[in-house]
Write a protein that holds these residues in place. Sequence first.
Motif, PDB file in Angstrom:
ATOM      1  N   SER A  66      73.202  18.388  41.994  1.00  0.00           N
ATOM      2  CA  SER A  66      73.977  18.805  40.824  1.00  0.00           C
ATOM      3  C   SER A  66      75.162  19.686  41.194  1.00  0.00           C
ATOM      4  O   SER A  66      75.934  20.085  40.323  1.00  0.00           O
ATOM      5  CB  SER A  66      73.079  19.548  39.828  1.00  0.00           C
ATOM      6  OG  SER A  66      72.703  20.815  40.337  1.00  0.00           O
ATOM      7  N   ALA A  83      67.089  13.301  38.969  1.00  0.00           N
ATOM      8  CA  ALA A  83      66.517  14.615  38.698  1.00  0.00           C
ATOM      9  C   ALA A  83      65.049  14.558  39.102  1.00  0.00           C
ATOM     10  O   ALA A  83      64.351  13.604  38.774  1.00  0.00           O
ATOM     11  CB  ALA A  83      66.636  14.951  37.214  1.00  0.00           C
ATOM     12  N   LEU A  84      64.582  15.549  39.853  1.00  0.00           N
ATOM     13  CA  LEU A  84      63.174  15.613  40.223  1.00  0.00           C
ATOM     14  C   LEU A  84      62.439  16.399  39.148  1.00  0.00           C
ATOM     15  O   LEU A  84      62.760  17.556  38.887  1.00  0.00           O
ATOM     16  CB  LEU A  84      63.005  16.289  41.592  1.00  0.00           C
ATOM     17  CG  LEU A  84      63.655  15.554  42.758  1.00  0.00           C
ATOM     18  CD1 LEU A  84      63.488  16.352  44.047  1.00  0.00           C
ATOM     19  CD2 LEU A  84      63.088  14.157  42.903  1.00  0.00           C
ATOM     20  N   LEU A  85      61.477  15.755  38.526  1.00  0.00           N
ATOM     21  CA  LEU A  85      60.760  16.353  37.409  1.00  0.00           C
ATOM     22  C   LEU A  85      59.496  17.051  37.883  1.00  0.00           C
ATOM     23  O   LEU A  85      58.939  16.713  38.924  1.00  0.00           O
ATOM     24  CB  LEU A  85      60.413  15.269  36.386  1.00  0.00           C
ATOM     25  CG  LEU A  85      61.598  14.426  35.889  1.00  0.00           C
ATOM     26  CD1 LEU A  85      61.123  13.405  34.873  1.00  0.00           C
ATOM     27  CD2 LEU A  85      62.703  15.289  35.328  1.00  0.00           C
ATOM     28  N   ASN A  86      59.019  18.010  37.090  1.00  0.00           N
ATOM     29  CA  ASN A  86      57.802  18.754  37.397  1.00  0.00           C
ATOM     30  C   ASN A  86      56.602  17.957  36.883  1.00  0.00           C
ATOM     31  O   ASN A  86      56.394  17.865  35.664  1.00  0.00           O
ATOM     32  CB  ASN A  86      57.874  20.130  36.723  1.00  0.00           C
ATOM     33  CG  ASN A  86      56.654  20.970  36.985  1.00  0.00           C
ATOM     34  OD1 ASN A  86      55.583  20.471  37.312  1.00  0.00           O
ATOM     35  ND2 ASN A  86      56.800  22.269  36.807  1.00  0.00           N
ATOM     36  N   PRO A  87      55.789  17.377  37.781  1.00  0.00           N
ATOM     37  CA  PRO A  87      54.664  16.543  37.336  1.00  0.00           C
ATOM     38  C   PRO A  87      53.656  17.294  36.469  1.00  0.00           C
ATOM     39  O   PRO A  87      53.152  16.747  35.490  1.00  0.00           O
ATOM     40  CB  PRO A  87      54.006  16.070  38.633  1.00  0.00           C
ATOM     41  CG  PRO A  87      54.942  16.399  39.720  1.00  0.00           C
ATOM     42  CD  PRO A  87      55.891  17.431  39.228  1.00  0.00           C
ATOM     43  N   ALA A 104      54.155  19.876  34.467  1.00  0.00           N
ATOM     44  CA  ALA A 104      54.714  20.136  33.140  1.00  0.00           C
ATOM     45  C   ALA A 104      54.708  18.882  32.273  1.00  0.00           C
ATOM     46  O   ALA A 104      54.672  18.971  31.047  1.00  0.00           O
ATOM     47  CB  ALA A 104      56.137  20.673  33.267  1.00  0.00           C
ATOM     48  N   LEU A 105      54.713  17.718  32.901  1.00  0.00           N
ATOM     49  CA  LEU A 105      54.762  16.454  32.166  1.00  0.00           C
ATOM     50  C   LEU A 105      53.416  15.739  32.111  1.00  0.00           C
ATOM     51  O   LEU A 105      53.346  14.568  31.760  1.00  0.00           O
ATOM     52  CB  LEU A 105      55.822  15.552  32.791  1.00  0.00           C
ATOM     53  CG  LEU A 105      57.238  16.096  32.643  1.00  0.00           C
ATOM     54  CD1 LEU A 105      58.200  15.359  33.542  1.00  0.00           C
ATOM     55  CD2 LEU A 105      57.672  16.022  31.188  1.00  0.00           C
TER      56      LEU A 105
END
Length: 174
Positions: A40, A75-79, A81-82
Amino acid sequence: MSTIKVRSKNAHEAPASDPVNSELDRTDRALLKLLQRDASLSNVALAEKVHLSPPACLRRVERLRQAGYIQRTVALLNPQALGAGMVVLIGVVLDRSTPESFEAFEKAAAKISGCMECHVVTGEFDYFLLVRTRNSETFNQLHAEQLLYLPGVRQIRSFMGLKQVLSTTQLPLS
């Protein structure tokens, strides 16, 4: 300024053998390292970090994309949190080794809920899958509804992750 030889017509193919040492200069490697850590970054910030003008930096990054060194930006997501905090590695043995059985399995594996990776491997198993799910109950449901119906499978062995020690998307660049 160094030039990068474009060897692949497909931007998603890996560059030719040993490209890091033969085609990338120090600035190219610095750009790739920075982008792996934080894609980013604005072009201006990126240019400043590698001591280039913004237009020169933009041209280099675009050449790296066109040459296939940069496949895509995500974007690398927080597993956790999801709701996908549990990781399960699944070893699969097929009942026969034919091109048709491999193709059928691979098509079906691509449709498994939460399947993040699928690798053909050597040794005891034919494939390893990396699957993310909420918890053991949701994995049991996935097993009963999808894994048991994979085509051509003789054996499935599941390994639930207890603790993540290391996870990175950064490739080593010398």
